[in-house]
Structure formats: C-alpha cells, structure tokens
Design a protein around this motif. Sequence first.
Motif, PDB file in Angstrom:
ATOM      1  N   PHE A 229       0.839  -1.193   0.000  1.00 22.39           N
ATOM      2  CA  PHE A 229       0.000   0.000   0.000  1.00 22.39           C
ATOM      3  C   PHE A 229       0.877   1.248   0.000  1.00 22.39           C
ATOM      4  O   PHE A 229       2.094   1.165   0.112  1.00 22.39           O
ATOM      5  CB  PHE A 229      -0.904   0.013   1.242  1.00 22.39           C
ATOM      6  N   ARG A 230       0.268   2.383  -0.085  1.00 17.57           N
ATOM      7  CA  ARG A 230       0.975   3.657   0.050  1.00 17.57           C
ATOM      8  C   ARG A 230       0.212   4.475   1.072  1.00 17.57           C
ATOM      9  O   ARG A 230      -0.669   5.254   0.747  1.00 17.57           O
ATOM     10  CB  ARG A 230       1.050   4.353  -1.307  1.00 17.57           C
ATOM     11  N   GLY A 231       0.508   4.221   2.356  1.00 20.90           N
ATOM     12  CA  GLY A 231      -0.107   4.975   3.444  1.00 20.90           C
ATOM     13  C   GLY A 231      -1.388   4.368   3.989  1.00 20.90           C
ATOM     14  O   GLY A 231      -1.941   4.882   4.960  1.00 20.90           O
ATOM     15  N   ASP A 232      -1.874   3.277   3.404  1.00 18.22           N
ATOM     16  CA  ASP A 232      -3.139   2.666   3.844  1.00 18.22           C
ATOM     17  C   ASP A 232      -2.979   1.294   4.483  1.00 18.22           C
ATOM     18  O   ASP A 232      -3.973   0.622   4.758  1.00 18.22           O
ATOM     19  CB  ASP A 232      -4.090   2.522   2.647  1.00 18.22           C
ATOM     20  N   ALA A 233      -1.763   0.858   4.728  1.00 17.75           N
ATOM     21  CA  ALA A 233      -1.559  -0.503   5.246  1.00 17.75           C
ATOM     22  C   ALA A 233      -2.236  -0.701   6.603  1.00 17.75           C
ATOM     23  O   ALA A 233      -2.881  -1.725   6.824  1.00 17.75           O
ATOM     24  CB  ALA A 233      -0.070  -0.826   5.345  1.00 17.75           C
ATOM     25  N   ARG A 234      -2.120   0.272   7.505  1.00 16.67           N
ATOM     26  CA  ARG A 234      -2.737   0.092   8.821  1.00 16.67           C
ATOM     27  C   ARG A 234      -4.254  -0.020   8.701  1.00 16.67           C
ATOM     28  O   ARG A 234      -4.867  -0.879   9.321  1.00 16.67           O
ATOM     29  CB  ARG A 234      -2.375   1.213   9.784  1.00 16.67           C
TER      30      ARG A 234
ATOM     31  N   VAL B 120       4.598   1.130   0.976  1.00 11.09           N
ATOM     32  CA  VAL B 120       5.741   1.358   0.103  1.00 11.09           C
ATOM     33  C   VAL B 120       6.184   2.809   0.295  1.00 11.09           C
ATOM     34  O   VAL B 120       5.383   3.732   0.109  1.00 11.09           O
ATOM     35  CB  VAL B 120       5.361   1.102  -1.369  1.00 11.09           C
ATOM     36  N   PRO B 121       7.450   3.039   0.663  1.00  8.42           N
ATOM     37  CA  PRO B 121       7.909   4.416   0.841  1.00  8.42           C
ATOM     38  C   PRO B 121       7.784   5.215  -0.452  1.00  8.42           C
ATOM     39  O   PRO B 121       7.885   4.662  -1.551  1.00  8.42           O
ATOM     40  CB  PRO B 121       9.381   4.260   1.226  1.00  8.42           C
ATOM     41  N   SER B 122       7.592   6.516  -0.317  1.00  5.96           N
ATOM     42  CA  SER B 122       7.413   7.369  -1.500  1.00  5.96           C
ATOM     43  C   SER B 122       8.656   7.405  -2.382  1.00  5.96           C
ATOM     44  O   SER B 122       8.555   7.762  -3.551  1.00  5.96           O
ATOM     45  CB  SER B 122       7.016   8.784  -1.079  1.00  5.96           C
ATOM     46  N   ALA B 123       9.810   7.010  -1.852  1.00  6.29           N
ATOM     47  CA  ALA B 123      11.035   6.983  -2.655  1.00  6.29           C
ATOM     48  C   ALA B 123      11.030   5.831  -3.661  1.00  6.29           C
ATOM     49  O   ALA B 123      11.837   5.813  -4.587  1.00  6.29           O
ATOM     50  CB  ALA B 123      12.255   6.863  -1.741  1.00  6.29           C
ATOM     51  N   LEU B 124      10.104   4.882  -3.494  1.00 10.44           N
ATOM     52  CA  LEU B 124      10.018   3.739  -4.398  1.00 10.44           C
ATOM     53  C   LEU B 124       8.780   3.860  -5.277  1.00 10.44           C
ATOM     54  O   LEU B 124       7.759   4.389  -4.843  1.00 10.44           O
ATOM     55  CB  LEU B 124       9.943   2.435  -3.598  1.00 10.44           C
TER      56      LEU B 124
END
Length: 138
Positions: free
Chosen positions: A11-16, A70-74
């Motif tokens: 995810f991108r910020g929604d995993a929790r 996933v970190p924004s750098a990836l």
Amino acid sequence: MSVTTTTHLNFRGDARAALDFYRSVTGGRLTAVTYKDAGAVRPGAEAEADWVMWGEVAGADGFHVMAYDVPSALPWQPGENAFFVSLRGADAAEITGLWERLADGATVVRPLGPAPWAALYGMLADRFGVVWVLDVVA
C-alpha cells in the motif's frame, strides 16, 4: 519443509487501515511495526514515520496476510506491484536453497543477507515477474 507462504500486500499509506479491516473481518491478531518503530525513517520522509514497515494479521484458524506501506522513494501505483509472496522459515540453509533456486533468471531487489529484523532477508523478482520476499524467522 518448514517454510510457509503468505500473501504480502503493498500500500501507500493505507496498510494500517487495511490490516485493521482484515482483522475486523477475520478476528485475527494484528501486529504492526512503523518506520519510526524500526528507526528507518528516511530523511525528507518524516511524514511517513507512522506508516507500516511490517504488519500482519494472523488468525487462529490459519488466516494470515502481511502488509506494508511502500515508501514514496520507491515506485508504486494502486494495482501495480500490489503484492509479494513471502517465504518464511526457521532454517537458514533451507531459505538459502530456495533463494538460490528462485534467483535463477531473477532480478535481485535486495540480496539475501542479515537484516535488523531477521537473520536472513532478501527480495527478488523471479523470471516471471513475481516478487518474492524470503526470510528466516527472528
């Protein structure tokens, strides 16, 4: 074989929120480690400190799903690279053997080696484009 496979969702910020939802659906136990918890906040990415670096929901009935942000750098887009397959075992030799066989024709994302959270950890995209994460249980 003492290895298990688990779907690992990205995810991108929604995993929790996703893990909370899957826990509410299955009644399983939720565990989550943030980038801040792991001391892995990248400079310039302080807003991602509370994102999930490693999380899972595991139920007594056998349900098991893992997830991370996933970190924004990836690179990441919804629906692209949406999951990994996690191979986890207790025997380093067994995991190493699986790694060596999967690595034939693969693109290594992170070489198999020690990590702060596991005796061995590695990631590769096999010759078919499936991303595998292999590790030895800490």
